[in-house]
Design an enzyme around this catalytic site. Structure first.
Site, mmCIF file in Angstrom:
data_model
loop_
_atom_site.group_PDB
_atom_site.id
_atom_site.type_symbol
_atom_site.label_atom_id
_atom_site.label_comp_id
_atom_site.label_asym_id
_atom_site.label_seq_id
_atom_site.Cartn_x
_atom_site.Cartn_y
_atom_site.Cartn_z
ATOM 1 N N LEU A 1 -46.993 52.009 14.692
ATOM 2 C CA LEU A 1 -47.517 52.646 13.473
ATOM 3 C C LEU A 1 -48.804 51.935 13.066
ATOM 4 O O LEU A 1 -48.840 50.707 12.963
ATOM 5 C CB LEU A 1 -46.489 52.606 12.345
ATOM 6 N N GLY B 1 -54.715 53.452 8.310
ATOM 7 C CA GLY B 1 -56.167 53.672 8.218
ATOM 8 C C GLY B 1 -56.791 54.247 9.475
ATOM 9 O O GLY B 1 -57.763 53.698 10.000
ATOM 10 N N SER C 1 -60.472 39.194 9.864
ATOM 11 C CA SER C 1 -61.925 39.220 10.056
ATOM 12 C C SER C 1 -62.384 37.783 10.250
ATOM 13 O O SER C 1 -61.657 36.851 9.870
ATOM 14 C CB SER C 1 -62.568 39.792 8.790
ATOM 15 N N TYR D 1 -64.480 40.118 -0.822
ATOM 16 C CA TYR D 1 -63.909 40.614 0.437
ATOM 17 C C TYR D 1 -63.343 39.428 1.229
ATOM 18 O O TYR D 1 -62.210 39.464 1.722
ATOM 19 C CB TYR D 1 -64.998 41.345 1.240
HETATM 20 N N1 LIG Z 1 -66.461 46.936 10.498
HETATM 21 C C1 LIG Z 1 -66.477 45.614 10.472
HETATM 22 O O1 LIG Z 1 -67.540 44.974 10.596
HETATM 23 C C2 LIG Z 1 -65.197 44.852 10.370
HETATM 24 C C3 LIG Z 1 -64.044 45.419 9.847
HETATM 25 N N2 LIG Z 1 -62.899 44.665 9.748
HETATM 26 C C4 LIG Z 1 -61.680 45.243 9.219
HETATM 27 O O2 LIG Z 1 -61.278 46.306 10.059
HETATM 28 C C5 LIG Z 1 -60.476 47.238 9.337
HETATM 29 C C6 LIG Z 1 -60.939 48.649 9.628
HETATM 30 O O3 LIG Z 1 -62.248 48.806 9.149
HETATM 31 P P1 LIG Z 1 -63.347 49.714 9.869
HETATM 32 O O4 LIG Z 1 -62.740 50.566 10.881
HETATM 33 O O5 LIG Z 1 -64.470 48.845 10.223
HETATM 34 O O6 LIG Z 1 -63.842 50.569 8.617
HETATM 35 P P2 LIG Z 1 -63.683 52.123 8.225
HETATM 36 O O7 LIG Z 1 -64.236 52.212 6.857
HETATM 37 O O8 LIG Z 1 -64.245 52.981 9.285
HETATM 38 O O9 LIG Z 1 -62.107 52.339 8.198
HETATM 39 C C7 LIG Z 1 -61.290 51.874 7.183
HETATM 40 C C8 LIG Z 1 -60.029 52.692 7.190
HETATM 41 O O10 LIG Z 1 -59.151 52.195 6.163
HETATM 42 C C9 LIG Z 1 -58.697 53.308 5.420
HETATM 43 N N3 LIG Z 1 -58.237 52.965 4.084
HETATM 44 C C10 LIG Z 1 -58.923 52.440 3.042
HETATM 45 N N4 LIG Z 1 -58.114 52.328 1.977
HETATM 46 C C11 LIG Z 1 -56.893 52.801 2.343
HETATM 47 C C12 LIG Z 1 -55.648 52.962 1.693
HETATM 48 N N5 LIG Z 1 -55.480 52.631 0.414
HETATM 49 N N6 LIG Z 1 -54.603 53.456 2.408
HETATM 50 C C13 LIG Z 1 -54.746 53.817 3.695
HETATM 51 N N7 LIG Z 1 -55.908 53.720 4.359
HETATM 52 C C14 LIG Z 1 -56.965 53.220 3.689
HETATM 53 C C15 LIG Z 1 -59.879 54.263 5.396
HETATM 54 O O11 LIG Z 1 -59.456 55.542 4.969
HETATM 55 P P3 LIG Z 1 -60.362 56.582 4.116
HETATM 56 O O12 LIG Z 1 -61.171 57.311 5.134
HETATM 57 O O13 LIG Z 1 -59.369 57.429 3.420
HETATM 58 O O14 LIG Z 1 -61.192 55.750 3.198
HETATM 59 C C16 LIG Z 1 -60.289 54.165 6.852
HETATM 60 O O15 LIG Z 1 -59.451 54.961 7.650
HETATM 61 C C17 LIG Z 1 -60.570 46.811 7.874
HETATM 62 O O16 LIG Z 1 -59.405 46.089 7.530
HETATM 63 C C18 LIG Z 1 -61.779 45.876 7.845
HETATM 64 O O17 LIG Z 1 -61.678 44.919 6.816
HETATM 65 C C19 LIG Z 1 -62.853 43.367 10.169
HETATM 66 C C20 LIG Z 1 -63.948 42.771 10.693
HETATM 67 C C21 LIG Z 1 -65.211 43.455 10.820
HETATM 68 C C1 LIG Z 2 -76.396 36.396 6.773
HETATM 69 C C2 LIG Z 2 -75.771 35.210 7.425
HETATM 70 C C3 LIG Z 2 -74.617 35.292 8.132
HETATM 71 C C4 LIG Z 2 -73.944 36.616 8.145
HETATM 72 C C5 LIG Z 2 -72.848 37.035 8.743
HETATM 73 C C6 LIG Z 2 -72.342 38.390 8.669
HETATM 74 C C7 LIG Z 2 -73.187 39.458 8.107
HETATM 75 C C8 LIG Z 2 -71.087 38.628 9.122
HETATM 76 C C9 LIG Z 2 -70.409 39.879 9.011
HETATM 77 C C10 LIG Z 2 -69.102 39.970 9.278
HETATM 78 C C11 LIG Z 2 -68.323 41.152 8.964
HETATM 79 C C12 LIG Z 2 -68.974 42.428 8.637
HETATM 80 C C13 LIG Z 2 -66.958 41.049 8.918
HETATM 81 C C14 LIG Z 2 -66.085 42.081 8.450
HETATM 82 O O1 LIG Z 2 -64.936 41.837 8.213
HETATM 83 C C15 LIG Z 2 -74.080 34.088 8.855
HETATM 84 C C16 LIG Z 2 -73.866 34.377 10.312
HETATM 85 C C17 LIG Z 2 -72.768 33.647 8.226
HETATM 86 C C18 LIG Z 2 -75.029 32.906 8.827
HETATM 87 C C19 LIG Z 2 -75.727 32.749 7.558
HETATM 88 C C20 LIG Z 2 -76.514 33.940 7.265
#
Ligand SMILES: NC(=O)C1=CN([C@@H]2O[C@H](COP(=O)(O)OP(=O)(O)OC[C@H]3O[C@@H](n4cnc5c(N)ncnc54)[C@H](OP(=O)(O)O)[C@@H]3O)[C@@H](O)[C@H]2O)C=CC1
Ligand SMILES: CC1=C(/C=C/C(C)=C/C=C/C(C)=C/C=O)C(C)(C)CCC1
Length: 317
Positions: free
Chosen positions: A10, A13, A144, A157
């Site tokens: 399961l 999102g 993350s 976040y």
């Molecule tokens: N993209 C990135 O750079 C990174 C993302 N992540 C993590 O990865 C995960 C997925 O994100 P990502 O695919 O990038 O982003 P998206 O925004 O593409 O996807 C997020 C998903 O979460 C859903 N969601 C949000 N709120 C709820 C809720 N209350 N109940 C059920 N579903 C919900 C959204 O649904 P809806 O369409 O309805 O909003 C969507 O399907 C997240 O946990 C994010 O924190 C981690 C590291 C990096």
């Molecule tokens: C600007 C900046 C940084 C930015 C990192 C970023 C933008 C990371 C994004 C991560 C994400 C999107 C995670 C989601 O969960 C560093 C490398 C720390 C170094 C200092 C300056």
């Protein structure tokens, strides 16, 4: 319905991004080892997933509504699963929040915790008791790199992902006694709607109560650096889906799983100096003193990783 020998997975999102790609990757498993229950809070958004799932929809992939912020929705969804039997729970749903804290209301901050932290806790509380009874199960949590290390202007976040890391690190020990595995996935930047949604939110931001210097550091210093980092090291949702498939197929799944080798040295700074000075000072210097240098470094990195240089130097044509 799952056929015998299939694992019931399961995923939360699944309307977009990483969740959608995990669902499709598992549903398309060549050996048909998974029965995927892809969930989303708004089924009106199902078309993209159904299109990507192709002929697996209705066979190895089915859909259920699930809002991780609602006790009732979570209960109803799990009750709709045959015998409430879930072998693998993938907590993927999450939301981002970016900007100076002065301009973010406590209500907005609570919403992020409600999804990213309590959403996961709610799911685990609902699914774990059945896993405990069966003495088997695997819980995967989308954390993350920001669950391990703070990043400027991502304060809330980051805090929500740290909260989840703490919760899961504690739970993992108890769960192991019941033969239930827990794995954290820690991606760096990934190109999904997460990035676009945050940039759209930033474009609408008005910064009430924020001084001009902070607004300037956010808009003119942080944002361009963040875009550089996304450009240079951003992974694709499929990369994360493949990593998760590997984790759930491992005979001894790891607790922590960083998905991006390029980002690993950045996270390592935290563990290389217990005082915390190394990471805080390095981030400060990277952002405020070496911004332009970082831009050049990221451009070179992008070039090296996109393979155009390799093509130019290695290709016989
Ligand atoms: N993209 C990135 O750079 C990174 C993302 N992540 C993590 O990865 C995960 C997925 O994100 P990502 O695919 O990038 O982003 P998206 O925004 O593409 O996807 C997020 C998903 O979460 C859903 N969601 C949000 N709120 C709820 C809720 N209350 N109940 C059920 N579903 C919900 C959204 O649904 P809806 O369409 O309805 O909003 C969507 O399907 C997240 O946990 C994010 O924190 C981690 C590291 C990096
Ligand atoms: C600007 C900046 C940084 C930015 C990192 C970023 C933008 C990371 C994004 C991560 C994400 C999107 C995670 C989601 O969960 C560093 C490398 C720390 C170094 C200092 C300056």
């Amino acid at each position: 319905m799952a056929s015998s020998g299939q694992k019931v997975v399961l995923i939360t999102g699944c309307s977009s991004g990483i969740g959608l790609r995990i669902a499709v990757t598992l549903a398309k498993d060549e050996k048909k080892r998974y029965h995927v229950i892809a969930t989303m809070r708004d089924l009106k958004k199902k078309d993209k997933l159904i299109e990507a799932a192709g002929d697996t929809y209705g066979k190895t992939l089915m859909l259920l509504p699930l809002d991780v912020c609602s006790d009732e929705s979570v209960k109803q969804c799990i009750n709709n699963v045959k015998d409430r039997h879930i072998d693998i729970l993938i907590n993927n749903a999450g939301v981002g929040l970016l900007g100076p804290v002065e301009s973010i209301s406590i209500e907005e901050m609570k919403k992020v915790f409600e999804t990213n932290f309590f959403g996961v806790v709610r799911m685990i509380k609902e699914v774990m008791p059945d896993m405990k009874k069966r003495r088997s199960g695997h819980i995967v949590v989308m954390s993350s790199v920001m669950g391990l290390q703070g990043v400027v202007f991502n304060d809330v976040y980051t805090a929500s992902k740290f909260a989840m890391e703490g919760f899961c690190e504690s739970m993992a020990v108890q769960l192991m006694k019941f033969n239930i595995r827990l794995s954290m996935i820690e991606p760096g930047p990934v190109h999904t709607e997460f990035e676009t949604k945050m940039m759209e939110d930033v474009a609408k931001m008005e910064y009430p109560g924020v001084d001009a210097d902070t607004v300037r550091y956010f808009k003119d210093v942080y944002l361009p650096s963040s875009i550089d980092i996304f450009d240079a090291m951003g992974q694709m949702p499929d990369d994360i889906a493949k990593c998760i498939k590997k984790v759930i197929e491992s005979s001894s799944p790891r607790f922590r799983n960083l998905t991006n080798n390029l980002y690993t040295p950045i996270v390592a700074l935290k563990y290389a100096d217990e005082t915390g000075g190394l990471s805080v000072n390095t981030f400060y210097n990277l952002l405020f003193n070496f911004g332009p240098l970082m831009h050049i470094t990221m451009s070179i990195l992008k070039c090296l990783t996109c393979s155009c240089l390799r093509r130019r130097t290695i290709s016989p044509n």
